[in-house]
Scaffold this active site. Structure first.
Site, PDB file in Angstrom:
ATOM      1  N   THR B  27     -23.851   9.802  75.901  1.00  0.00           N
ATOM      2  CA  THR B  27     -23.081  10.256  77.057  1.00  0.00           C
ATOM      3  C   THR B  27     -22.518  11.656  76.805  1.00  0.00           C
ATOM      4  OG1 THR B  27     -22.426   7.979  77.278  1.00  0.00           O
ATOM      5  CG2 THR B  27     -21.318   9.570  78.684  1.00  0.00           C
ATOM      6  N   GLN B  28     -22.969  12.589  77.577  1.00  0.00           N
ATOM      7  CA  GLN B  28     -22.502  13.959  77.386  1.00  0.00           C
ATOM      8  C   GLN B  28     -21.737  14.435  78.613  1.00  0.00           C
ATOM      9  OE1 GLN B  28     -24.443  16.161  74.614  1.00  0.00           O
ATOM     10  NE2 GLN B  28     -24.227  14.114  73.787  1.00  0.00           N
TER      11      GLN B  28
END
Lengths: 254, 250
Positions: B27-28
């Site tokens: 998850t960025q």
């Protein structure tokens, strides 16, 4: 093979011809050599007490506990091998936290008791492990079932009780417990009753020194598991010992 | 919304999808986000404040979510950034506090220790390039003194007399610095923070006008009810624009 034993008592994986698993019975023997633990589930909570025999005068009071908190709402007291008991308590904590992380609610008492019993049971199934040398009295509270007391044994069974006793003085303790009225008994009273029972079943000739550990989950503790405040325990124990002295004085007179 | 991106990439690729030949990414990008948190250390305690909105991108998705969490009798968190990461943080901190409870050794985690605990975890996650997308303000009261500390998604951790996160970092912090005095009281600081929340509501589009103030003092934690800010939209510059003629409303 030595002359004693019949060869059916070395492993939990072999039944004796009459259908017994001796290793489990020996594990129960280990508990019967240990300080008595008793618990009651009464009107406004559940209280547990354990007689912790002190092995040396030089031990710091409060060390090597037999009463453990496992979650905000549950606690165990252990009779039997202290280190085995710690293993059970640690497992109970893990079960509590894993239930909480999955369901976002505290683990109900019967689920915890069942999971602990399953854990103990696994140790009766393989030749390369030995059954737990301890029994755990588990006190818990949940919103649905209220206050609960369970006894988890090395065989992997757990039963829910109003009053339960294990350890050295369990026979005498059970007899005393049967006289209590669990419907009307309050935790404050139970602390005194339990102290009295422990003091009475304590064998002065064998183990001189012992500590009294108590744990409760009750209305007074806002349904949180707690070690019973030390001053309450001390007071109850002192009263029980005084009563016992009076009794023995009377016996002398007769 | 925090626009920080560590790598280029579309949202569809954000969650743990291995693209052929490309390194694994986690998850960025934050999804449901909370905006600013403000904090001020006072003579008699600490006050923190935040609004109660969680946005889904630019959509005002949830409008009465608390972004505060009580950790112990003398410590609370105020959290901005990804809301689900905040929930994960709550779970983690609660589990740690339960472990402390069952140890029953008379020891408790101080606010300083809780801040350090969070900082270790946030830094650990950032090193895995899998950060919890939050900025956390830790407010506490210990040994007669207020504690006000911050930790962000990189694991940056520090303490200060005044703290702000998110948009508040730009619009709130100067106001906080102006208003802060060493002898300011909790009661007075609450007024200041409420005023700054109002400024943020006027200018930050990821904010709503339902706010929560909390204080930690010698008396313990007090997390206030969600209250609606009294706002005034009739100001001349709002209506006519500050610079009449250039089509700007400011």
């Amino acid at each position: 093979m030595t002359s004693i034993g019949t060869g059916y008592d070395l492993s939990t994986t072999t039944y004796s011809p009459d259908g017994r698993v001796f290793q489990i019975e020996y594990a129960q023997k280990a508990i019967e050599n240990s300080g008595t633990a008793i618990g009651v589930s009464c009107k406004d909570g559940v209280v547990m007490a354990v007689e912790k025999v002190v092995v040396s005068k030089m031990l710091v009071p409060g060390t090597m506990r037999r009463a453990h908190l496992v979650d905000h709402h549950s606690g165990v007291v252990i009779s039997g091998l202290i280190s085995d008991g710690r293993q059970l308590a640690t497992r109970a904590r893990d079960e509590c936290s894993s239930y909480k992380s999955v369901y976002d609610s505290p683990i109900p008492g019967h689920v915890l008791a069942e999971r602990l019993a399953n854990f103990a049971h696994v140790y009766t199934l393989y030749a390369y492990v030995r059954p737990f040398g301890c029994a755990a009295l588990l006190g818990a509270h949940d919103d649905i079932n209220g206050y609960q007391l369970y006894l988890v044994e090395p065989s992997g069974v757990s039963y829910r009780y109003f009053g339960a006793a294990v350890g050295k003085g369990k026979q005498a303790a059970k007899t005393a417990l049967e006289k209590l009225d669990f419907k009307t008994l309050t935790c404050r009273e139970a602390v005194k009753e339990l102290a009295k029972i422990i003091v009475d079943v304590h064998d002065e000739t064998k183990d001189k020194l012992y500590e009294l550990e108590m744990c409760w989950v009750c209305e007074e503790s806002k349904n949180k598991s707690q070690l019973v405040p030390q001053d309450l325990v001390d007071e109850a124990r002192k009263a029980a010992e005084a009563a016992q002295d009076d009794d023995s004085d009377m016996d002398d007179d007769e | 919304m925090s626009g920080l991106r560590l790598t280029e990439g579309s949202r569809g690729l954000a969650a743990s999808v291995a693209v052929e030949g490309a390194p694994l990414t986690r998850t960025q990008v934050p999804y449901v986000t909370g905006s600013s948190v403000l904090g001020m250390k006072c003579a008699d305690g600490v006050v923190i404040a935040c609004d109660t909105m969680a946005s889904y991108g630019t959509l005002a998705r949830f409008k009465s979510l608390s972004r505060m969490h009580q950790v112990s009798p003398n410590c609370i968190l105020g959290v901005g950034g990804d809301y689900s990461d905040f929930q994960q943080l709550q779970t983690m901190v609660d589990a740690e506090m339960t472990a402390q409870y069952v140890a029953n050794d008379g020891l408790t985690l101080s606010p300083k220790a809780i801040h350090s605990f969070l900082a270790r975890h946030m830094y650990h996650r950032r090193c895995k390039v899998d950060p919890l997308w939050n900025t956390v303000i830790v407010a506490g009261f210990d040994k007669g003194e207020g504690v006000l500390s911050l930790v962000d998604l990189f694991g940056t951790a520090f303490s200060s007399d005044v703290l702000a996160t998110g948009f508040g970092l730009h619009l709130g912090l100067p106001l906080l610095r102006n208003a802060h005095r060493p002898d300011i009281t909790v009661a007075e600081a609450k007024g200041v923070l409420e005023d700054i929340l109002k400024v943020l509501f006027y200018r930050d589009a990821r904010t709503n006008d339902v706010v929560q103030l909390a204080s930690v003092t010698a008396a313990g934690v007090e997390i206030g009810k969600m209250t609606k800010l009294k706002t005034e939209w009739g100001y001349k510059s709002f209506v006519e624009g500050a610079r009449v003629g250039d089509d700007s409303s400011w």
